[in-house]
Scaffold this motif. Structure first.
Motif: not given
Lengths: 287, 264
Positions: A99-104, A152-158, A134-135, A129-132
């Motif tokens: 839901x956030x504005x940026x991935x970070x 999906x990767x971002x969500x897993x990183x979350x 993504x650059x 981010x690196x672990x999952x």
């Protein structure tokens, strides 16, 4: 952190005419550091079981012991945060939680909720981010501009950003392309080995069960019908097929070969084991 | 949220379930109309008897039913308090600034309360015993005459059935997203009003995004199957009007006559 279910039952919409049974008298133990697979048909109670792992649902009857916390139907909804920090859950279609504005910022959301400072959370986020896989250039991009697989990767990183000691994965690779699937599954296995994470995986992919899990629980109609190792489970193909679960590809192939007269003292679960078992027999035939 | 039953359907198979949805909707609206005919204790008595009678004979789970309506009870109570304190007339029992409790205020707030309660009980009974899609079908049938006035009845009906169809989906999805955010440390029952509202942002944004993308998918799915809003269509669920439905309407007419006889 061991997880133990003692006589756990869960009833949906209790005390209403539409009450229905979610779980029935579940007894099981998931050992710290193990890789447990939970399999069963849709509607067999897998997701209901998962939600008991961090008290999103509380048992209607019985007790769930997670580490030093005991959850019963009397447990208060307050003070569950420490438990939720220790047990991270990646839900089905986890990309729907972004839901956030940026991935970070989205990855940092979890740690911040648990009291980690903003700058530190963002640092964790960059690392995850690196672990999952993504650059770093995606860090300041809106999550809604990513592809489904990247989301999906971002969500897993979350969830990984919470640094949980138990990681619960509900079909984490459903709908991903084969390369991403392999990468994600490798990542989870690596986390379990390197950080002694307890992993609980819900899946329909029997090959994943065979390749990664050391413990498997089969659910049917809200009950545990098998609680064993993948090897023991897949060595009873009649049972597996009778309950409509399916076999790993290598095992299926081996069953067919056995019917054709090949000798299999033990059914292989992986391609490598299948080849190992077959080679001497084929060489003998060649002679 | 679990206990709330307004607008919820609970499967069953009693006479009230079998009644034609058109009859049920007409009766419900008719009931809301004639409730305003009641103007003294006797006429309210008749209406209360009718309401409770229907609930008793409907064979729905009474405990579940009244428990589910209870949250709304408090909402009505607020309206009633306004009525009580702001209406003047007759003997005044108590006064403070613009607020007063008067004889007229007492009776009118009692009537408002009864009226609201009965309307809510009857409409809850309607949705409890009628599948949402049946309600949509019935509305479509009942709106048919408006087609002559070039009202896009088919489109309206489609909108209603789509909206109703997605209520449970959205509920499930809200719950799923809330769980996902809970697992990431959001506590929806913690802190003051402002903090709680803020905690909803991580739920509402994904919900909106998913809803829009689903609407898009649905439009594509319908178009790819050749859906055309203006085409004449046959229907899968056909409603049949039975003698019992006519009977129910006749019963309402009798009720009206009794009501007119006993009112002031």
């Amino acid at each position: 952190m061991d997880i133990t279910f003692k006589n756990v039952s869960y009833i949906y919409d209790m005390n209403t005419p539409i009450a229905n049974l979610g779980l029935k008298n579940i007894n099981l133990t998931i050992q710290s550091g193990s890789y447990t697979a939970i399999i069963g048909h849709t509607g067999s109670g897998k997701s209901t079981l998962l939600q008991h792992l961090n008290a999103l649902l509380k048992p209607s009857e019985g007790t769930v012991v997670i580490g030093d916390r005991t959850i019963t139907n009397q447990t208060n909804n307050k003070n569950l945060k420490p438990l939720r920090k220790q047990v991270g859950i990646v839900f089905q279609f986890a990309e729907h939680q972004l839901f956030e504005e940026t991935v970070g910022k989205d990855i940092a959301f979890g740690p911040m909720n648990f009291g980690v400072s903003e700058s530190e959370s963002l640092e964790i986020a960059r690392e995850m981010l690196q672990t999952v896989g993504l650059e770093d250039k995606y860090f300041d991009v809106s999550p809604f501009d990513l592809s489904g697989g990247q989301m999906r990767r971002v969500a897993i990183a979350g969830v990984l950003a919470l640094k949980p000691s138990v990681l619960v994965l509900d079909e984490p690779t459903a709908g991903l392309d084969p390369k991403s699937r392999r990468e994600m599954m490798t990542l989870f296995a690596q986390l379990q080995k390197e950080q002694q994470l307890t992993i609980i995986l819900v899946t329909h992919q029997m090959d994943d069960v065979a390749n990664y899990a050391d413990h498997v629980i089969v659910l049917e109609k809200g009950q545990v019908i098998q609680d064993t190792t993948p090897k023991a489970l897949f060595n009873q193909p009649e049972f597996v097929l009778a309950h409509g679960i399916g076999l790993p590809k290598a095992t299926e192939f081996a069953v067919a070969l056995k019917a054709q007269g090949f000798e299999m003292s033990e059914l292989p679960m992986t391609t490598a084991a299948l080849i190992e078992g077959l080679t001497p027999q084929l060489e003998n035939k060649g002679k | 949220m679990d206990k709330m039953i307004l607008g919820r359907y609970v499967p069953g198979n009693t006479w009230l379930y079998r009644l034609d949805p058109r009859a049920k909707i007409v009766i419900s609206f008719y009931f809301i109309g004639i409730i305003f005919l009641a103007n003294n204790l006797w006429s309210y008595g008749v209406m209360i008897l009718f309401t409770l009678g229907i609930i008793a004979f409907s064979e729905v789970d009474q405990k579940f039913f009244f428990k589910g309506v209870r949250p709304l009870f408090f909402l009505i109570l607020i309206t009633v308090l306004f009525q009580l304190f702001l209406t003047r007339g007759g003997t005044i029992y108590w006064q403070f600034g613009p607020f007063a409790i008067s004889q007229y205020g007492l009776t009118s707030s009692l009537y408002v309360f009864l009226r609201f309660m009965m309307i809510i009980l009857i409409s809850t009974l309607l949705t409890l015993t009628t599948q949402p899609l049946m309600i949509a079908d019935a509305i479509e049938y009942l709106l048919m005459p408006l087609k002559k006035l070039h009202v896009p009845v088919d489109q309206i009906a489609l909108m209603i059935s789509l909206a109703l169809r997605f209520v449970p989906t959205l509920m499930d999805e809200t719950l799923a997203i809330m769980n996902a955010q809970r697992a990431r440390g959001v506590d929806f029952s913690e802190g003051g009003l402002f903090k709680r509202i803020k905690a909803l942002v991580p739920v509402l944004i994904p919900l909106f995004v998913n809803t829009f993308s689903r609407a898009g998918d649905l439009a594509v799915a319908m178009e790819s199957r050749g859906y055309n809003g203006d085409a004449p269509r046959s229907r899968y669920r056909v409603l049949h009007w039975h003698r019992r439905d006519t009977g129910a309407l006749v019963f309402m007419a009798v009720l009206t006559v009794i009501l007119i006889l006993v009112r002031k």
